[in-house]
Design a protein around this motif. Sequence first.
Motif, PDB file in Angstrom:
ATOM      1  N   LEU A 257       0.817  -1.206   0.000  1.00 16.11           N
ATOM      2  CA  LEU A 257       0.000   0.000   0.000  1.00 16.11           C
ATOM      3  C   LEU A 257       0.857   1.265   0.000  1.00 16.11           C
ATOM      4  O   LEU A 257       0.421   2.314  -0.472  1.00 16.11           O
ATOM      5  N   GLY A 258       2.071   1.169   0.524  1.00 10.69           N
ATOM      6  CA  GLY A 258       2.988   2.302   0.534  1.00 10.69           C
ATOM      7  C   GLY A 258       3.971   2.280  -0.620  1.00 10.69           C
ATOM      8  O   GLY A 258       4.950   3.035  -0.594  1.00 10.69           O
ATOM      9  N   GLY A 259       3.726   1.432  -1.612  1.00  8.83           N
ATOM     10  CA  GLY A 259       4.599   1.360  -2.774  1.00  8.83           C
ATOM     11  C   GLY A 259       5.648   0.277  -2.652  1.00  8.83           C
ATOM     12  O   GLY A 259       5.958  -0.196  -1.557  1.00  8.83           O
ATOM     13  N   PRO A 260       6.248  -0.126  -3.783  1.00  2.80           N
ATOM     14  CA  PRO A 260       7.221  -1.210  -3.783  1.00  2.80           C
ATOM     15  C   PRO A 260       8.657  -0.779  -3.520  1.00  2.80           C
ATOM     16  O   PRO A 260       9.539  -1.628  -3.380  1.00  2.80           O
ATOM     17  N   THR A 261       8.924   0.517  -3.471  1.00  2.00           N
ATOM     18  CA  THR A 261      10.300   0.983  -3.314  1.00  2.00           C
ATOM     19  C   THR A 261      10.460   1.752  -2.012  1.00  2.00           C
ATOM     20  O   THR A 261       9.518   2.357  -1.497  1.00  2.00           O
ATOM     21  N   THR A 262      11.681   1.745  -1.489  1.00  2.93           N
ATOM     22  CA  THR A 262      11.970   2.475  -0.265  1.00  2.93           C
ATOM     23  C   THR A 262      12.136   3.954  -0.570  1.00  2.93           C
ATOM     24  O   THR A 262      12.428   4.350  -1.698  1.00  2.93           O
ATOM     25  N   GLU A 263      11.955   4.763   0.458  1.00  5.77           N
ATOM     26  CA  GLU A 263      12.040   6.212   0.291  1.00  5.77           C
ATOM     27  C   GLU A 263      13.338   6.747   0.879  1.00  5.77           C
ATOM     28  O   GLU A 263      13.909   6.170   1.802  1.00  5.77           O
ATOM     29  N   GLY A 264      13.795   7.864   0.337  1.00  8.21           N
ATOM     30  CA  GLY A 264      14.942   8.552   0.919  1.00  8.21           C
ATOM     31  C   GLY A 264      16.261   7.903   0.581  1.00  8.21           C
ATOM     32  O   GLY A 264      16.475   7.387  -0.518  1.00  8.21           O
ATOM     33  N   ASN A 265      17.163   7.881   1.559  1.00  5.36           N
ATOM     34  CA  ASN A 265      18.519   7.388   1.355  1.00  5.36           C
ATOM     35  C   ASN A 265      18.556   5.863   1.272  1.00  5.36           C
ATOM     36  O   ASN A 265      17.558   5.178   1.490  1.00  5.36           O
ATOM     37  N   ALA A 266      19.710   5.341   0.965  1.00  2.64           N
ATOM     38  CA  ALA A 266      19.898   3.900   0.883  1.00  2.64           C
ATOM     39  C   ALA A 266      19.518   3.240   2.205  1.00  2.64           C
ATOM     40  O   ALA A 266      19.719   3.802   3.280  1.00  2.64           O
ATOM     41  N   VAL A 267      18.955   2.047   2.120  1.00  2.88           N
ATOM     42  CA  VAL A 267      18.477   1.341   3.306  1.00  2.88           C
ATOM     43  C   VAL A 267      19.639   0.638   4.002  1.00  2.88           C
ATOM     44  O   VAL A 267      20.452  -0.036   3.360  1.00  2.88           O
ATOM     45  N   ASP A 268      19.714   0.787   5.305  1.00  2.00           N
ATOM     46  CA  ASP A 268      20.701   0.090   6.124  1.00  2.00           C
ATOM     47  C   ASP A 268      20.175  -1.316   6.404  1.00  2.00           C
ATOM     48  O   ASP A 268      19.196  -1.492   7.142  1.00  2.00           O
ATOM     49  N   ILE A 269      20.775  -2.330   5.811  1.00  2.00           N
ATOM     50  CA  ILE A 269      20.298  -3.694   5.983  1.00  2.00           C
ATOM     51  C   ILE A 269      21.044  -4.436   7.100  1.00  2.00           C
ATOM     52  O   ILE A 269      20.831  -5.632   7.297  1.00  2.00           O
ATOM     53  N   SER A 270      21.881  -3.725   7.851  1.00  8.46           N
ATOM     54  CA  SER A 270      22.630  -4.397   8.915  1.00  8.46           C
ATOM     55  C   SER A 270      21.742  -5.071   9.957  1.00  8.46           C
ATOM     56  O   SER A 270      22.169  -6.077  10.555  1.00  8.46           O
ATOM     57  N   PRO A 271      20.497  -4.575  10.223  1.00  6.05           N
ATOM     58  CA  PRO A 271      19.668  -5.294  11.200  1.00  6.05           C
ATOM     59  C   PRO A 271      19.404  -6.748  10.841  1.00  6.05           C
ATOM     60  O   PRO A 271      19.197  -7.579  11.732  1.00  6.05           O
ATOM     61  N   PHE A 272      19.420  -7.075   9.542  1.00  8.28           N
ATOM     62  CA  PHE A 272      19.239  -8.479   9.171  1.00  8.28           C
ATOM     63  C   PHE A 272      20.310  -9.345   9.815  1.00  8.28           C
ATOM     64  O   PHE A 272      20.041 -10.463  10.274  1.00  8.28           O
TER      65      PHE A 272
END
Length: 347
Positions: A257-272
């Motif tokens: 519902l909020g779209g398929p792409t992330t917003e703003g800067n690059a996503v930090d995936i370190s939490p994975f």
Amino acid sequence: MAISTEHMRAIDVRGGTGPATALFVNEEVPKPTPGPHECLVRVRAFGLNRGDIVQRQGLYPMPPTAPKTLGLEFSGVVVSVGEEAYGWWGVDAEVFGLVYGGAYAEYVVAHKNLLIAKPATLSWAMAGGMCESWFTALQALYLVGCYDFSSTRSIVWNAGASTISICGIQLSRALGVKVFATTRQDSKRDFCTEQLGCTGAINTRALPETTTWVDEIRRMNGGEGIDLIIDFIGGSCFSSLLDLAARDGRIVNLGLLGGPTTEGNAVDISPFVMKRLRYEGSTLRSRDIEYQAKVRALFEATTLPKLLEGEFKHHIEKTFQWVDIVSAHELMESNQAIGKIVCVIDW
């Protein structure tokens, strides 16, 4: 499924795709004929789902065998039975169930394994709008999200007043965990706490400027992250989900519902890595008959008895006559509904 030379009335879309106002009753739609494992059902009611809107707009990747007619769930009466379905169902059986499409019509074909006998205490409207939401919530919770309920202490359902989340919140509360919800209206926030019994719920549009919705949910959970998050928003809140998740947390995405792409800067995936997270997407309609039948059996064993006993509630926002399908779709698109929208066919 075969197509007979007979015709029926069904909801169609002028031009193939379009807005709600493009919907109309087409009186010249070929009437389907059941295959060996299918039943032909005369429809008494059908439920509306978000996927119907996306399909109407021409944006839904359709299963290859699905009819173009909208509609994923229904209630009605069996009028004919395929040769391999005898022994399962007979003519005049009152049923409700799930289909890959075609329920916005006078007749629909359904696989024998995806039908449920309609209890006399369930109205046609109640049964006709029941399967898609409860099945989706069940598979998200039991088959996708939770491999170990003993380690799950908290669950968040985004879009908490959506029909799927209304079902999922009740299923989650039955597990004895803390259940939180996000909404975008005060009335829906209050519904989640007062009617559904959520531990806490928030209106994400009514928070102080210095507070994020992640901060608020974490505060409600005693400063801890959330073990299982069921999300319908997608790209626009992806980073927030990673932030909110607890160590060894799971995130299940059911919509964009909020779209398929992330917003703003690059996503930090370190939490994975640092939190050992698992993120998994799922749709029910793309699953095969065997998987959907497994969910149907889970529904009949764990959920339908509690619905009949009143422990679980199936919330219907409004019931329309099926000829008023335009108004029904417009209500769904307004995002004002709390609970299911159902159309009935009188006969």
